[in-house]
Design a protein around this motif. Structure first.
Motif, PDB file in Angstrom:
ATOM      1  N   SER A  54       0.811  -1.220   0.000  1.00 18.72           N
ATOM      2  CA  SER A  54       0.000   0.000   0.000  1.00 18.72           C
ATOM      3  C   SER A  54       0.844   1.269   0.000  1.00 18.72           C
ATOM      4  N   ARG A  56       3.213   2.090   2.357  1.00 16.68           N
ATOM      5  CA  ARG A  56       3.686   2.550   3.653  1.00 16.68           C
ATOM      6  C   ARG A  56       5.170   2.235   3.779  1.00 16.68           C
ATOM      7  N   THR A  57       5.940   3.205   4.232  1.00 13.59           N
ATOM      8  CA  THR A  57       7.394   3.062   4.283  1.00 13.59           C
ATOM      9  C   THR A  57       7.911   3.067   5.716  1.00 13.59           C
ATOM     10  N   LYS A  58       9.081   2.457   5.856  1.00 16.71           N
ATOM     11  CA  LYS A  58       9.758   2.408   7.152  1.00 16.71           C
ATOM     12  C   LYS A  58      11.249   2.538   6.870  1.00 16.71           C
TER      13      LYS A  58
END
Length: 112
Positions: A54, A56-58
């Motif tokens: 989707s 979403r990053t980290k």
């Protein structure tokens, strides 16, 4: 058969930029979490950044505000844009796909 092929590594001066690419095949790219890890000489492999299906990053603290991970579903490719590179960023960078899949690695050397 799953294949992850990295490209874009090389030699860059401190403060410079590089963009790594990872082309994926053999997996359902759209539902896979992808990521980048790196391994410096004499050190363990460590997380650099991940991105979910989707978007979403980290990020690891070492690359926050300097590195950007992104993905292009149409090309089945994940990218790592690296800016303001430092000598301590020198490492082999590995592409990762959820399920335990790894690329062959791309060497990034930051040196003057």
């Amino acid at each position: 058969q799953v294949q992850l092929v990295e490209s874009g590594g090389g030699l860059v001066q401190p403060g410079g930029s590089l963009r790594l690419s990872c082309a994926a095949s053999g997996i359902i790219f759209s539902i896979n979490t992808m990521g980048w890890y790196r391994q410096a000489p004499g050190k363990e492999r460590e997380l650099v950044a991940t991105i979910t299906s989707s978007g979403r990053t980290k990020y690891a603290d070492s690359g926050k505000d300097r590195f950007t991970i992104s993905r292009d579903g149409a090309k089945n490719t994940v990218y790592l844009q690296m800016d303001s590179l430092k000598p301590e960023d020198t490492a082999v960078y590995y592409c990762y796909a959820a399920g335990g899949y790894w690329g062959q690695g791309a060497l990034v050397t930051v040196s003057s």
